[in-house]
Motif scaffolding. Structure first.
Motif, PDB file in Angstrom:
ATOM      1  N   GLN A 123      -1.953  -4.456  -2.645  1.00 50.23           N
ATOM      2  CA  GLN A 123      -1.900  -5.734  -3.351  1.00 50.23           C
ATOM      3  C   GLN A 123      -1.447  -5.528  -4.805  1.00 50.23           C
ATOM      4  OE1 GLN A 123      -4.490  -4.601  -1.509  1.00 50.23           O
ATOM      5  NE2 GLN A 123      -3.961  -5.882   0.263  1.00 50.23           N
ATOM      6  N   SER A 124      -1.937  -4.465  -5.429  1.00 48.22           N
ATOM      7  CA  SER A 124      -1.534  -4.198  -6.828  1.00 48.22           C
ATOM      8  C   SER A 124      -0.026  -3.994  -6.911  1.00 48.22           C
ATOM      9  CB  SER A 124      -2.246  -2.959  -7.364  1.00 48.22           C
ATOM     10  OG  SER A 124      -3.637  -3.174  -7.437  1.00 48.22           O
TER      11      SER A 124
ATOM     12  N   GLY B 209      -7.009  -6.334   3.694  1.00 49.40           N
ATOM     13  CA  GLY B 209      -8.132  -5.829   2.901  1.00 49.40           C
ATOM     14  C   GLY B 209      -8.188  -4.312   2.843  1.00 49.40           C
ATOM     15  N   ASP B 210      -7.083  -3.659   3.206  1.00 51.24           N
ATOM     16  CA  ASP B 210      -7.073  -2.203   3.295  1.00 51.24           C
ATOM     17  C   ASP B 210      -7.324  -1.610   1.909  1.00 51.24           C
ATOM     18  OD1 ASP B 210      -6.609   0.400   3.622  1.00 51.24           O
ATOM     19  OD2 ASP B 210      -4.676   0.214   4.636  1.00 51.24           O
ATOM     20  N   ALA B 211      -8.421  -0.827   1.774  1.00 56.66           N
ATOM     21  CA  ALA B 211      -8.776  -0.342   0.439  1.00 56.66           C
ATOM     22  C   ALA B 211      -8.091   0.977   0.110  1.00 56.66           C
ATOM     23  CB  ALA B 211     -10.289  -0.159   0.374  1.00 56.66           C
ATOM     24  N   SER B 212      -7.306   1.533   1.074  1.00 55.78           N
ATOM     25  CA  SER B 212      -6.733   2.853   0.798  1.00 55.78           C
ATOM     26  C   SER B 212      -5.602   2.718  -0.215  1.00 55.78           C
ATOM     27  CB  SER B 212      -6.205   3.470   2.100  1.00 55.78           C
ATOM     28  OG  SER B 212      -5.334   2.571   2.740  1.00 55.78           O
TER      29      SER B 212
ATOM     30  N   ARG C   5       0.252   6.834   2.523  1.00 59.29           N
ATOM     31  CA  ARG C   5      -1.150   6.528   2.203  1.00 59.29           C
ATOM     32  C   ARG C   5      -1.720   7.736   1.441  1.00 59.29           C
ATOM     33  NH1 ARG C   5      -2.889   6.484   7.004  1.00 59.29           N
ATOM     34  NH2 ARG C   5      -2.081   4.402   7.462  1.00 59.29           N
TER      35      ARG C   5
ATOM     36  N   HIS D  71      -1.956   3.102  -1.901  1.00 60.26           N
ATOM     37  CA  HIS D  71      -0.640   2.744  -1.356  1.00 60.26           C
ATOM     38  C   HIS D  71       0.408   3.573  -2.073  1.00 60.26           C
ATOM     39  CE1 HIS D  71       2.316   0.048   0.441  1.00 60.26           C
ATOM     40  NE2 HIS D  71       2.880  -0.128  -0.737  1.00 60.26           N
TER      41      HIS D  71
ATOM     42  N   ASP E 281      -3.403   1.794  -6.509  1.00 60.57           N
ATOM     43  CA  ASP E 281      -4.785   1.806  -5.993  1.00 60.57           C
ATOM     44  C   ASP E 281      -4.846   1.066  -4.661  1.00 60.57           C
ATOM     45  OD1 ASP E 281      -4.363  -0.737  -7.019  1.00 60.57           O
ATOM     46  OD2 ASP E 281      -6.114  -0.698  -8.351  1.00 60.57           O
ATOM     47  N   ASN E 282      -3.987   0.065  -4.457  1.00 54.14           N
ATOM     48  CA  ASN E 282      -3.887  -0.583  -3.134  1.00 54.14           C
ATOM     49  C   ASN E 282      -2.570  -1.352  -3.060  1.00 54.14           C
ATOM     50  OD1 ASN E 282      -4.320  -3.297  -4.302  1.00 54.14           O
ATOM     51  ND2 ASN E 282      -6.390  -2.533  -4.704  1.00 54.14           N
TER      52      ASN E 282
END
Lengths: 104, 104
Positions: A63-64, A3-6, A95, A8, A60-61
């Motif tokens: 997962q994207s 769930g890291d919102a930082s 990061r 990438h 943006d993260n």
């Protein structure tokens, strides 16, 4: 972490097969123009090694970025690019904190 | 070459003094927002080395980058940042070809 919102980031140097850097760069540039969550994807020539390309990415993260690898245009580009790639010299995960030139 | 119209790129990894990475990143981020010819200037943390920062830059040409080093805000930032920098690990000059996230 999942769930890291930082943001990438990736910085990578890859080597094209001799004489194929231009063709490889063209594939990478044309196939990466509309990837959800991609804030930066810059393709650059190394100025000392005629076969080397630098790819610097900001997402943006994480997962994207992962999801982009399933996009038809990206999968197709990877398949077309693979035979033109001689090797991956170096690869770093970062990061990003911010800066100029991050597409909104 | 002086009149070289191609874009100018820099990729650098620098190490902050222990515990100073955040302060160093803040100086770099706040002082680089309005530099003529700067198409990208991204500050990112290394994800393995707690003291390391990555700076990835794209300029419309080499002259713009050179000129930026004379801007008062940049000279001031360099002076404030210098004591927080422990070393420059690596530094590459590139020739960006294009991509996503280049400020126009």
């Amino acid at each position: 972490a999942g769930g890291d919102a930082s943001m990438h980031g990736l910085i990578g140097k890859l080597r094209a097969q001799p004489g194929q850097r231009g063709a490889l760069a063209a594939i990478l540039l044309e196939s990466t123009t509309s990837m959800p969550g991609c804030l930066a994807y810059v393709v650059a020539e190394d100025t000392e090694d005629a076969d080397a390309l630098w790819i610097t990415e900001v997402w943006d993260n994480a997962q994207s970025h992962q999801a982009s690898l399933q996009l038809p245009a990206v999968r197709d580009a990877i398949a077309r690019a693979r035979p033109l790639i001689a090797g991956f010299d170096s690869h770093w995960i970062t990061r990003p904190l911010g800066g100029v030139g991050l597409a909104d």
